[in-house]
Design a protein around this motif. Structure first.
Motif, PDB file in Angstrom:
ATOM      1  N   LYS A   1       0.829  -1.206   0.000  1.00 51.88           N
ATOM      2  CA  LYS A   1       0.000   0.000   0.000  1.00 51.88           C
ATOM      3  C   LYS A   1       0.866   1.260   0.000  1.00 51.88           C
ATOM      4  CE  LYS A   1      -3.934   2.129   2.268  1.00 51.88           C
ATOM      5  NZ  LYS A   1      -4.991   1.987   3.265  1.00 51.88           N
ATOM      6  N   ALA A   2       1.918   1.283   0.817  1.00 52.84           N
ATOM      7  CA  ALA A   2       2.802   2.450   0.886  1.00 52.84           C
ATOM      8  C   ALA A   2       3.504   2.693  -0.448  1.00 52.84           C
ATOM      9  CB  ALA A   2       3.822   2.269   2.005  1.00 52.84           C
ATOM     10  N   GLN A   3       3.959   1.627  -1.100  1.00 51.97           N
ATOM     11  CA  GLN A   3       4.646   1.776  -2.387  1.00 51.97           C
ATOM     12  C   GLN A   3       3.700   2.330  -3.462  1.00 51.97           C
ATOM     13  OE1 GLN A   3       7.925   1.175  -3.384  1.00 51.97           O
ATOM     14  NE2 GLN A   3       8.322   1.133  -1.199  1.00 51.97           N
ATOM     15  N   VAL A   4       2.512   1.776  -3.540  1.00 53.02           N
ATOM     16  CA  VAL A   4       1.560   2.227  -4.560  1.00 53.02           C
ATOM     17  C   VAL A   4       1.106   3.652  -4.261  1.00 53.02           C
ATOM     18  CG1 VAL A   4      -0.684   1.781  -5.638  1.00 53.02           C
ATOM     19  CG2 VAL A   4       0.839  -0.128  -5.091  1.00 53.02           C
ATOM     20  N   GLN A   5       0.822   3.963  -2.994  1.00 53.60           N
ATOM     21  CA  GLN A   5       0.426   5.320  -2.631  1.00 53.60           C
ATOM     22  C   GLN A   5       1.534   6.319  -2.942  1.00 53.60           C
ATOM     23  OE1 GLN A   5      -0.717   4.767   1.507  1.00 53.60           O
ATOM     24  NE2 GLN A   5      -2.878   5.017   0.971  1.00 53.60           N
ATOM     25  N   GLY A   6       2.778   5.953  -2.682  1.00 47.36           N
ATOM     26  CA  GLY A   6       3.894   6.841  -2.997  1.00 47.36           C
ATOM     27  C   GLY A   6       3.984   7.137  -4.479  1.00 47.36           C
ATOM     28  N   PHE A   7       3.803   6.103  -5.298  1.00 46.88           N
ATOM     29  CA  PHE A   7       3.814   6.287  -6.752  1.00 46.88           C
ATOM     30  C   PHE A   7       2.680   7.208  -7.188  1.00 46.88           C
ATOM     31  CE2 PHE A   7       2.161   4.868 -10.898  1.00 46.88           C
ATOM     32  CZ  PHE A   7       3.245   5.184 -11.695  1.00 46.88           C
ATOM     33  N   LEU A   8       1.475   6.948  -6.673  1.00 47.64           N
ATOM     34  CA  LEU A   8       0.316   7.764  -7.055  1.00 47.64           C
ATOM     35  C   LEU A   8       0.426   9.189  -6.530  1.00 47.64           C
ATOM     36  CD1 LEU A   8      -2.543   5.150  -6.563  1.00 47.64           C
ATOM     37  CD2 LEU A   8      -1.554   5.953  -8.721  1.00 47.64           C
ATOM     38  N   LEU A   9       1.027   9.377  -5.355  1.00 46.96           N
ATOM     39  CA  LEU A   9       1.216  10.720  -4.823  1.00 46.96           C
ATOM     40  C   LEU A   9       2.129  11.533  -5.735  1.00 46.96           C
ATOM     41  CD1 LEU A   9       0.604  12.733  -2.586  1.00 46.96           C
ATOM     42  CD2 LEU A   9       2.556  11.803  -1.322  1.00 46.96           C
ATOM     43  N   GLY A  10       3.160  10.887  -6.269  1.00 50.69           N
ATOM     44  CA  GLY A  10       4.025  11.575  -7.226  1.00 50.69           C
ATOM     45  C   GLY A  10       3.254  12.018  -8.460  1.00 50.69           C
ATOM     46  N   LEU A  11       2.379  11.167  -8.968  1.00 46.76           N
ATOM     47  CA  LEU A  11       1.548  11.535 -10.113  1.00 46.76           C
ATOM     48  C   LEU A  11       0.567  12.652  -9.745  1.00 46.76           C
ATOM     49  CD1 LEU A  11       0.742   8.026 -11.638  1.00 46.76           C
ATOM     50  CD2 LEU A  11       2.440   9.689 -12.423  1.00 46.76           C
ATOM     51  N   PHE A  12      -0.005  12.583  -8.544  1.00 47.89           N
ATOM     52  CA  PHE A  12      -0.908  13.633  -8.072  1.00 47.89           C
ATOM     53  C   PHE A  12      -0.176  14.973  -8.023  1.00 47.89           C
ATOM     54  CE2 PHE A  12      -2.334  16.185  -4.438  1.00 47.89           C
ATOM     55  CZ  PHE A  12      -3.625  16.482  -4.848  1.00 47.89           C
ATOM     56  N   ASN A  13       1.039  14.966  -7.477  1.00 44.99           N
ATOM     57  CA  ASN A  13       1.822  16.206  -7.378  1.00 44.99           C
ATOM     58  C   ASN A  13       2.195  16.756  -8.750  1.00 44.99           C
ATOM     59  OD1 ASN A  13       1.733  16.272  -4.582  1.00 44.99           O
ATOM     60  ND2 ASN A  13       3.583  15.051  -4.362  1.00 44.99           N
ATOM     61  N   ASP A  14       2.228  15.893  -9.764  1.00 42.40           N
ATOM     62  CA  ASP A  14       2.489  16.338 -11.136  1.00 42.40           C
ATOM     63  C   ASP A  14       1.197  16.647 -11.883  1.00 42.40           C
ATOM     64  OD1 ASP A  14       5.235  16.133 -10.831  1.00 42.40           O
ATOM     65  OD2 ASP A  14       5.337  14.105 -11.636  1.00 42.40           O
ATOM     66  N   SER A  15       0.069  16.722 -11.161  1.00 45.86           N
ATOM     67  CA  SER A  15      -1.243  17.124 -11.694  1.00 45.86           C
ATOM     68  C   SER A  15      -1.858  16.122 -12.664  1.00 45.86           C
ATOM     69  CB  SER A  15      -1.150  18.505 -12.354  1.00 45.86           C
ATOM     70  OG  SER A  15      -0.685  19.455 -11.425  1.00 45.86           O
ATOM     71  N   TYR A  16      -1.607  14.850 -12.462  1.00 47.85           N
ATOM     72  CA  TYR A  16      -2.209  13.838 -13.315  1.00 47.85           C
ATOM     73  C   TYR A  16      -3.648  13.518 -12.940  1.00 47.85           C
ATOM     74  CZ  TYR A  16       2.050  12.596 -15.825  1.00 47.85           C
ATOM     75  OH  TYR A  16       3.152  12.613 -16.641  1.00 47.85           O
ATOM     76  N   PHE A  17      -4.056  13.845 -11.715  1.00 46.51           N
ATOM     77  CA  PHE A  17      -5.379  13.473 -11.239  1.00 46.51           C
ATOM     78  C   PHE A  17      -6.206  14.695 -10.873  1.00 46.51           C
ATOM     79  CE2 PHE A  17      -2.738   9.803  -9.510  1.00 46.51           C
ATOM     80  CZ  PHE A  17      -2.982   8.997 -10.601  1.00 46.51           C
ATOM     81  N   ALA A  18      -7.526  14.514 -10.876  1.00 47.55           N
ATOM     82  CA  ALA A  18      -8.448  15.533 -10.409  1.00 47.55           C
ATOM     83  C   ALA A  18      -8.461  15.506  -8.882  1.00 47.55           C
ATOM     84  CB  ALA A  18      -9.837  15.262 -10.962  1.00 47.55           C
ATOM     85  N   GLY A  19      -8.994  16.550  -8.283  1.00 51.77           N
ATOM     86  CA  GLY A  19      -9.090  16.627  -6.832  1.00 51.77           C
ATOM     87  C   GLY A  19      -8.026  17.536  -6.261  1.00 51.77           C
TER      88      GLY A  19
END
Length: 76
Positions: free
Chosen positions: A7-25
Motif C-alpha cells: 500500500k505504501a509503495q503504490v500510494q507513494g507512486f500515485l502521490l508523485g503523479l498527483f503532485n504532477d497534476s495527473y489526477f483531479a481533486g
C-alpha cells in the motif's frame, strides 16, 4: 506487514503523479485510493496464495473514479 508495504509503495507512486497534476481533486484523498487489507484479502485468497490490491484514480478528464484490481498469485 506485506499489505502495508504494498500500500505504501503504490500510494507513494500515485502521490508523485498527483503532485504532477495527473489526477483531479485538490487532495490525494480526492484523487486516488489504494486498498490492500483484510477487506479484499480474505482468508480464502490468502490460502490460495493471492494478494489483491484495489486502486482507484480520479482522472483529469470528466469521469468518475477508474478502478483497477491487481492480483499476485503463487504457482505450485
Amino acid at each position: 506487514a506485506l499489505w502495508l508495504r504494498i500500500k505504501a509503495q503504490v500510494q507513494g507512486f500515485l502521490l508523485g503523479l498527483f503532485n504532477d497534476s495527473y489526477f483531479a481533486g485538490s487532495t490525494p484523498d480526492q484523487a486516488f485510493f489504494v486498498i490492500c487489507d483484510e477487506t479484499n484479502n480474505t482468508a480464502a485468497t490468502i490460502n490460495a496464495g493471492q494478494v489483491i490490491i484495489d486502486v482507484g484514480v480520479a482522472p483529469n478528464k470528466p469521469a468518475e473514479f477508474v478502478r483497477f484490481r491487481f492480483q499476485q498469485t503463487t504457482v505450485g
